[in-house]
Design a protein around this motif. Structure first.
Motif, short mmCIF file in Angstrom:
data_model
loop_
_atom_site.label_atom_id
_atom_site.label_comp_id
_atom_site.label_asym_id
_atom_site.label_seq_id
_atom_site.Cartn_x
_atom_site.Cartn_y
_atom_site.Cartn_z
N VAL A 97 -5.27 4.41 -5.28
CA VAL A 97 -4.23 3.66 -5.99
C VAL A 97 -4.59 2.17 -5.99
CG1 VAL A 97 -2.73 3.35 -3.96
CG2 VAL A 97 -1.74 3.33 -6.26
N GLU A 98 -4.36 1.52 -7.12
CA GLU A 98 -4.51 0.07 -7.20
C GLU A 98 -3.35 -0.54 -6.43
OE1 GLU A 98 -6.30 -3.40 -7.93
OE2 GLU A 98 -7.14 -1.53 -8.70
N GLN A 99 -3.64 -1.10 -5.26
CA GLN A 99 -2.59 -1.49 -4.31
C GLN A 99 -1.53 -2.40 -4.92
OE1 GLN A 99 -3.65 -1.95 -0.24
NE2 GLN A 99 -2.46 -3.82 -0.06
N VAL A 100 -1.93 -3.42 -5.65
CA VAL A 100 -0.95 -4.35 -6.20
C VAL A 100 -0.01 -3.65 -7.20
CG1 VAL A 100 -2.40 -5.21 -8.12
CG2 VAL A 100 -0.67 -6.70 -7.07
N GLY A 107 -5.22 2.65 -0.29
CA GLY A 107 -5.07 1.73 -1.41
C GLY A 107 -6.38 1.00 -1.68
N PHE A 108 -6.52 0.48 -2.90
CA PHE A 108 -7.71 -0.25 -3.29
C PHE A 108 -7.33 -1.54 -4.00
CE2 PHE A 108 -9.87 3.55 -2.23
CZ PHE A 108 -11.22 3.25 -2.13
N ASP A 109 -8.19 -2.53 -3.86
CA ASP A 109 -8.13 -3.76 -4.63
C ASP A 109 -9.33 -3.68 -5.56
OD1 ASP A 109 -7.91 -6.29 -5.68
OD2 ASP A 109 -8.39 -7.33 -3.82
N HIS A 110 -9.10 -3.16 -6.75
CA HIS A 110 -10.16 -2.82 -7.71
C HIS A 110 -11.08 -1.79 -7.05
CE1 HIS A 110 -8.51 -5.79 -10.38
NE2 HIS A 110 -8.61 -6.69 -9.42
N VAL A 156 7.84 6.00 -10.44
CA VAL A 156 6.80 5.02 -10.75
C VAL A 156 5.44 5.65 -10.46
CG1 VAL A 156 5.81 2.76 -10.23
CG2 VAL A 156 8.29 3.05 -10.24
N LEU A 157 4.53 5.50 -11.43
CA LEU A 157 3.15 5.95 -11.29
C LEU A 157 2.23 4.74 -11.40
CD1 LEU A 157 3.26 9.05 -13.67
CD2 LEU A 157 3.13 9.10 -11.17
N PRO A 158 1.78 4.19 -10.27
CA PRO A 158 0.83 3.09 -10.32
C PRO A 158 -0.54 3.59 -10.77
CG PRO A 158 1.35 3.65 -8.05
CD PRO A 158 2.16 4.54 -8.92
N GLY A 159 -1.43 2.65 -11.08
CA GLY A 159 -2.75 3.02 -11.56
C GLY A 159 -3.81 3.01 -10.49
N GLY A 160 -4.97 2.50 -10.90
CA GLY A 160 -6.19 2.68 -10.14
C GLY A 160 -6.93 3.81 -10.83
N VAL A 161 -8.23 3.82 -10.77
CA VAL A 161 -8.98 4.85 -11.49
C VAL A 161 -8.90 6.21 -10.79
CG1 VAL A 161 -11.24 5.53 -12.38
CG2 VAL A 161 -10.52 3.14 -12.48
N ALA A 162 -9.12 6.25 -9.49
CA ALA A 162 -9.16 7.53 -8.78
C ALA A 162 -7.77 8.14 -8.59
CB ALA A 162 -9.83 7.35 -7.42
N ASN A 163 -6.77 7.31 -8.34
CA ASN A 163 -5.41 7.78 -8.06
C ASN A 163 -4.90 8.78 -9.12
OD1 ASN A 163 -2.57 7.65 -7.04
ND2 ASN A 163 -2.28 6.28 -8.78
N PRO A 164 -4.82 8.40 -10.40
CA PRO A 164 -4.30 9.37 -11.38
C PRO A 164 -5.25 10.54 -11.60
CG PRO A 164 -4.98 7.36 -12.49
CD PRO A 164 -5.07 7.10 -11.01
N ASP A 165 -6.54 10.33 -11.36
CA ASP A 165 -7.47 11.44 -11.52
C ASP A 165 -7.21 12.52 -10.47
OD1 ASP A 165 -9.61 12.54 -13.09
OD2 ASP A 165 -10.93 12.18 -11.37
N SER A 194 2.62 -0.43 -18.88
CA SER A 194 1.90 -1.70 -18.93
C SER A 194 0.42 -1.43 -18.75
CB SER A 194 2.39 -2.67 -17.86
OG SER A 194 3.58 -3.30 -18.25
N ARG A 195 -0.40 -2.48 -19.04
CA ARG A 195 -1.84 -2.31 -19.11
C ARG A 195 -2.59 -2.55 -17.82
NH1 ARG A 195 -2.36 -6.84 -23.57
NH2 ARG A 195 -1.32 -7.80 -21.80
N LYS A 196 -2.18 -3.57 -17.03
CA LYS A 196 -3.04 -4.04 -15.94
C LYS A 196 -2.25 -4.89 -14.96
CE LYS A 196 -4.36 -7.76 -19.02
NZ LYS A 196 -5.39 -8.35 -19.80
N PRO A 197 -2.87 -5.26 -13.82
CA PRO A 197 -2.17 -6.08 -12.84
C PRO A 197 -1.60 -7.39 -13.40
CG PRO A 197 -4.10 -5.12 -11.83
CD PRO A 197 -4.18 -4.79 -13.30
N ASP A 198 -2.28 -8.01 -14.35
CA ASP A 198 -1.75 -9.26 -14.92
C ASP A 198 -0.39 -9.06 -15.59
OD1 ASP A 198 -4.03 -10.58 -14.09
OD2 ASP A 198 -4.95 -10.63 -16.09
#
Length: 188
Positions: free
Chosen positions: A18-21, A48-51, A76-85, A159-163
């Protein structure tokens, strides 16, 4: 601190990668608005991961095989590449996600999180955004993909990304405070 979500409980579904932020910022926003939260995962602990770099480890309050969408007011479903996979390969996780849509409850998803929605078959005829690399996957699953900071489609906040987190968190709390969406599309 607002009390817009007092008396409401929300699930945050995440696992390793999961993308921690994208987990902690929406979690903080919901808590600051008076909501109660549960970290739900495939296992009791996850990374968790930071990128691409390892960040904090988290302990889940519940595992996905112990919960029901009936227990919560939103997801809520946060992102990160591996998490949703990882999540999209777990039948309990997919059933849990699908049930929120069948019950017309609000759902917030960011970054790569929509991969899980694709597997749950709940994006058809919906407008949403994501990390740009998911555009073709979402279109192939029947979604209308747009490149915007935050998109709301009948209780589905994307939303698209951490920003985008400030806009995502604000809209998430607003939709969660609103509650059920009678017009929301049920899963196919």
């Amino acid at each position: 601190m607002s009390n817009a979500l007092n008396g409401k409980r929300f699930a945050f579904l995440a696992t390793d990668g999961v993308e921690q932020v994208e987990l902690v910022e929406p979690l903080k926003a919901v808590l600051d608005a008076g909501g109660e939260t549960d970290l739900v995962s495939l296992e009791r602990e996850f990374q968790g991961f930071d990128h691409l770099d390892k960040a904090d480890r988290f302990t889940a309050d519940r595992t996905v095989d112990e919960v029901s969408a009936h227990d919560y007011d939103g997801l809520v479903l946060p992102g990160g590449v591996a998490n949703p996979d990882f999540l999209r390969q777990d039948a309990d996780a997919i059933g849990f996600v699908r049930d929120f849509f069948e019950q017309h409850k609000p759902v917030g998803v960011i970054c790569h999180g929509p991969w899980t929605l694709i597997e749950a078959d709940v994006v058809r005829d919906r407008t949403l955004t994501s990390w740009p690399s998911l555009r073709t996957d979402l279109k192939n699953a029947g979604a209308n993909w747009v490149d915007e900071q935050v998109v709301v489609d009948e209780g589905l906040v994307t939303s698209r990304k951490p920003d985008d987190l400030p806009a995502f968190c604000a809209k998430l709390v607003e939709e969660f405070a609103e509650g059920k969406h009678a017009g929301q599309h049920a899963a196919a």
